[in-house]
Design a protein around this motif. Structure first.
Motif, PDB file in Angstrom:
ATOM      1  N   ALA A  79       0.930   3.732  -2.959  1.00 57.81           N
ATOM      2  CA  ALA A  79       0.811   5.313  -3.129  1.00 57.81           C
ATOM      3  C   ALA A  79       1.736   6.570  -3.824  1.00 57.81           C
ATOM      4  O   ALA A  79       1.947   7.416  -3.744  1.00 57.81           O
ATOM      5  CB  ALA A  79       0.775   5.719  -1.731  1.00 57.81           C
ATOM      6  N   ARG A  80       3.084   5.960  -4.046  1.00 54.46           N
ATOM      7  CA  ARG A  80       4.889   6.822  -4.197  1.00 54.46           C
ATOM      8  C   ARG A  80       4.567   6.327  -6.112  1.00 54.46           C
ATOM      9  O   ARG A  80       6.093   6.775  -6.541  1.00 54.46           O
ATOM     10  CB  ARG A  80       5.745   6.419  -3.873  1.00 54.46           C
ATOM     11  N   ILE A 136      -2.354  -5.046   7.371  1.00 52.21           N
ATOM     12  CA  ILE A 136      -0.956  -4.173   7.188  1.00 52.21           C
ATOM     13  C   ILE A 136      -0.221  -3.991   8.459  1.00 52.21           C
ATOM     14  O   ILE A 136       1.001  -4.598   9.445  1.00 52.21           O
ATOM     15  CB  ILE A 136      -1.235  -2.935   6.971  1.00 52.21           C
ATOM     16  N   GLY A 188       0.383  -1.152  -0.247  1.00 52.69           N
ATOM     17  CA  GLY A 188      -0.325  -0.033   0.083  1.00 52.69           C
ATOM     18  C   GLY A 188       0.783   1.276   0.038  1.00 52.69           C
ATOM     19  O   GLY A 188       0.164   2.391  -0.721  1.00 52.69           O
ATOM     20  N   SER A 189       1.915   0.919   0.747  1.00 47.46           N
ATOM     21  CA  SER A 189       2.268   2.619   0.832  1.00 47.46           C
ATOM     22  C   SER A 189       3.176   2.687  -0.398  1.00 47.46           C
ATOM     23  O   SER A 189       3.616   4.260  -0.472  1.00 47.46           O
ATOM     24  CB  SER A 189       3.136   3.189   2.431  1.00 47.46           C
ATOM     25  N   GLU A 190       4.127   1.789  -0.603  1.00 45.39           N
ATOM     26  CA  GLU A 190       4.485   1.618  -2.104  1.00 45.39           C
ATOM     27  C   GLU A 190       3.715   2.143  -3.200  1.00 45.39           C
ATOM     28  O   GLU A 190       4.384   2.790  -4.324  1.00 45.39           O
ATOM     29  CB  GLU A 190       5.482   0.622  -2.045  1.00 45.39           C
ATOM     30  N   ARG A 248      -1.015   3.760  -9.373  1.00 47.92           N
ATOM     31  CA  ARG A 248      -2.165   4.342  -8.747  1.00 47.92           C
ATOM     32  C   ARG A 248      -3.305   3.919  -9.170  1.00 47.92           C
ATOM     33  O   ARG A 248      -3.931   3.543  -8.596  1.00 47.92           O
ATOM     34  CB  ARG A 248      -1.323   5.681  -7.820  1.00 47.92           C
ATOM     35  N   SER A 260     -11.081  -1.136   3.722  1.00 51.32           N
ATOM     36  CA  SER A 260      -9.748   0.064   4.546  1.00 51.32           C
ATOM     37  C   SER A 260      -9.749  -0.790   5.901  1.00 51.32           C
ATOM     38  O   SER A 260      -8.433  -0.618   6.456  1.00 51.32           O
ATOM     39  CB  SER A 260     -10.606   1.704   4.128  1.00 51.32           C
ATOM     40  N   GLY A 319      -6.382  -3.134   6.365  1.00 51.45           N
ATOM     41  CA  GLY A 319      -5.525  -2.323   7.675  1.00 51.45           C
ATOM     42  C   GLY A 319      -5.223  -2.779   8.505  1.00 51.45           C
ATOM     43  O   GLY A 319      -4.176  -2.700   9.083  1.00 51.45           O
TER      44      GLY A 319
END
Length: 196
Positions: free
Chosen positions: A116-117, A165, A112-114, A123, A158, A162
């Motif tokens: 986002a970038r 994670i 997820g966090s990767e 995305r 969500s 979450g």
């Protein structure tokens, strides 16, 4: 000798499958293309015959993995009553098995966090997977007023993502298991309250 189109497609599929597992287990930025190709049983030099860039591979791996996950969930609940289907969906996703097997799990939870970038196309593919999973859940929230189904299903997905994670981050199994149980229970209780 040139490969047939079928052989080329099979090779490409092997690369995507290997990339999905390597990215999920180790992170997109940590995985070099040589590692992906080795995991697929191929040499690094052949990569650019199949993909223009690592970004293209990330996009395809993410898309295929999330849609494969959704197809598996659809098979799991096919023909089941709505209230049983929600329990099965949440139970399969928010589970120890999913937590413990990031290589074969949901890329949203693993990356997820990767994601986002990443570039806009990647995305977009990731959020489309999220929306498709939300729509699957919404289709089984038959007692929730239709105007609230999309909102509730997005909140459920969500929470599911979450929970995986956070369960993976937890330093001990007791805390990790508690995150999973608490999230599953909360989601299912929330759905039950809507039915009353």
């Amino acid at each position: 000798m040139r490969k047939s189109k079928a052989e080329t497609a099979k090779t490409r599929e092997r690369i995507v499958k290997a990339a999905s597992a390597e990215f999920a287990a180790n992170g997109i930025s940590e995985v070099a293309l040589a590692r992906v190709m080795a995991a697929a049983g191929l040499t690094h030099g052949g990569f650019y015959r199949h993909f223009a860039s690592k970004d293209q591979l990330v996009l395809e791996a993410c898309s295929k993995t999330v849609f494969s996950l959704i197809a598996g969930l659809e098979l799991l609940i096919n023909g089941k009553p709505h209230e049983q289907a929600i329990g099965l969906l949440v139970g399969r996703y928010v589970s120890r098995a999913h937590r413990d097997q990031p290589r074969t799990g949901c890329p949203l939870a693993a990356l997820g966090s990767e994601l986002a970038r990443r570039d806009t196309r990647t995305r977009h593919a990731a959020i489309e997977g999220f929306l498709q999973l939300s729509r699957l859940i919404a289709s089984h929230l038959e007692t929730v007023p239709s105007r609230k189904r999309a909102e509730m299903s997005m909140a459920i997905v969500s929470a599911m993502v979450g929970a995986i994670i956070l369960a993976r981050i937890a330093p001990d199994s007791r805390t990790s298991d508690s995150v999973l149980v608490a999230t599953r229970d909360y989601i299912l209780q929330s759905v039950r309250r809507q039915r009353q």
